[in-house]
Design an enzyme around this catalytic site. Sequence first.
Site, PDB file in Angstrom:
ATOM      1  N   GLY A  99      -1.386   7.969  -5.678  1.00  8.05           N
ATOM      2  CA  GLY A  99      -0.218   7.336  -6.290  1.00  8.05           C
ATOM      3  C   GLY A  99      -0.506   6.632  -7.602  1.00  8.05           C
ATOM      4  O   GLY A  99       0.392   6.028  -8.202  1.00  8.05           O
ATOM      5  N   TYR A 106       0.852  -1.189   0.000  1.00  4.84           N
ATOM      6  CA  TYR A 106       0.000   0.000   0.000  1.00  4.84           C
ATOM      7  C   TYR A 106       0.884   1.235   0.000  1.00  4.84           C
ATOM      8  O   TYR A 106       1.952   1.238   0.610  1.00  4.84           O
ATOM      9  CB  TYR A 106      -0.934  -0.005   1.211  1.00  4.84           C
ATOM     10  CG  TYR A 106      -2.031  -1.046   1.122  1.00  4.84           C
ATOM     11  CD1 TYR A 106      -3.306  -0.716   0.667  1.00  4.84           C
ATOM     12  CD2 TYR A 106      -1.803  -2.367   1.492  1.00  4.84           C
ATOM     13  CE1 TYR A 106      -4.315  -1.664   0.587  1.00  4.84           C
ATOM     14  CE2 TYR A 106      -2.805  -3.326   1.417  1.00  4.84           C
ATOM     15  CZ  TYR A 106      -4.060  -2.969   0.965  1.00  4.84           C
ATOM     16  OH  TYR A 106      -5.063  -3.919   0.891  1.00  4.84           O
ATOM     17  N   GLU A 107       0.429   2.298  -0.654  1.00  5.09           N
ATOM     18  CA  GLU A 107       1.294   3.457  -0.883  1.00  5.09           C
ATOM     19  C   GLU A 107       1.649   4.216   0.385  1.00  5.09           C
ATOM     20  O   GLU A 107       2.530   5.084   0.363  1.00  5.09           O
ATOM     21  CB  GLU A 107       0.679   4.400  -1.914  1.00  5.09           C
ATOM     22  CG  GLU A 107      -0.591   5.071  -1.494  1.00  5.09           C
ATOM     23  CD  GLU A 107      -1.134   5.973  -2.604  1.00  5.09           C
ATOM     24  OE1 GLU A 107      -0.757   7.155  -2.624  1.00  5.09           O
ATOM     25  OE2 GLU A 107      -1.921   5.481  -3.435  1.00  5.09           O
ATOM     26  N   SER A 108       1.006   3.905   1.497  1.00  2.00           N
ATOM     27  CA  SER A 108       1.358   4.528   2.770  1.00  2.00           C
ATOM     28  C   SER A 108       2.668   3.986   3.334  1.00  2.00           C
ATOM     29  O   SER A 108       3.148   4.468   4.360  1.00  2.00           O
ATOM     30  CB  SER A 108       0.233   4.310   3.785  1.00  2.00           C
ATOM     31  OG  SER A 108      -0.117   2.937   3.867  1.00  2.00           O
ATOM     32  N   GLY A 109       3.249   2.991   2.657  1.00  2.00           N
ATOM     33  CA  GLY A 109       4.530   2.444   3.098  1.00  2.00           C
ATOM     34  C   GLY A 109       4.438   1.067   3.718  1.00  2.00           C
ATOM     35  O   GLY A 109       5.427   0.560   4.242  1.00  2.00           O
TER      36      GLY A 109
END
Length: 251
Positions: free
Chosen positions: A131, A50-53
């Site tokens: 993203g 997920y793009e939150s890391g």
Amino acid sequence: MTEYTADEMMSVAAARALGDGMSCFVGIGLPSTAANLARRGHAPNLTLIYESGCLGAKPSRLPLSIGDGELADTADAVVSVPEVFNYWLQPGRIDVGFLGAAQLDKFGNINTTVIGPDYANPKVRLPGAGGAPEIAASCREVFVVLRQSTRTFVEKVDFVTSFGHGTGKGDRERLGLPGAGPTLVVTDLGLMRPDPETAELTLTELHPGVEVDQVVAATGWKLKVAGDLGTTPAPTEAELRILRDLTRASA
């Protein structure tokens, strides 16, 4: 046979496209449902990113957003957003980007920005890019999942948020985009894949009980149909059980 809804067929068909051992950059919503269904079923070694890391997230329920604490709590690692994009995504290390859309055109270009021709004064202002443009550009391939109607499947998107195949085959190469772009579109009616010669989306499979005329009527362009049109296998009882358990846990 257990009864199922069109949305359940769509989620199952999308999940089946993800193989065990793949890495998948997951969008929130329908893509997340399909990805988590796959990981709980036939692809236990699917790595969800997920793009939150959050790398290797294993949520017990569907996340509400990329910032849902459940993702970080269950991840193999949590890294910075720049690392996710600069180290993992942009060099082409991620197999599949799984995206949704508000509009999709016949070359797989995605709009999640505005509805209407005037960006400054749109009919609807959508959540935006997030993203998704980087995912569409850099993942080795992209899967798109969304419900099909003439409102969502349009001849030309009002705004290109995430680049698909542009105006046809060769556009991605000319722009230097490393990924293959959209290779599969999953809807509640069937599956589409880009024509190898033109990159125009072509109907390749119908879900059980769906007729070609239904799909054509729900498409905003003159849809091409594959000569060897197939039928998607119906969901199994096991797939439906996992999907419904996941949905109940997220209620």
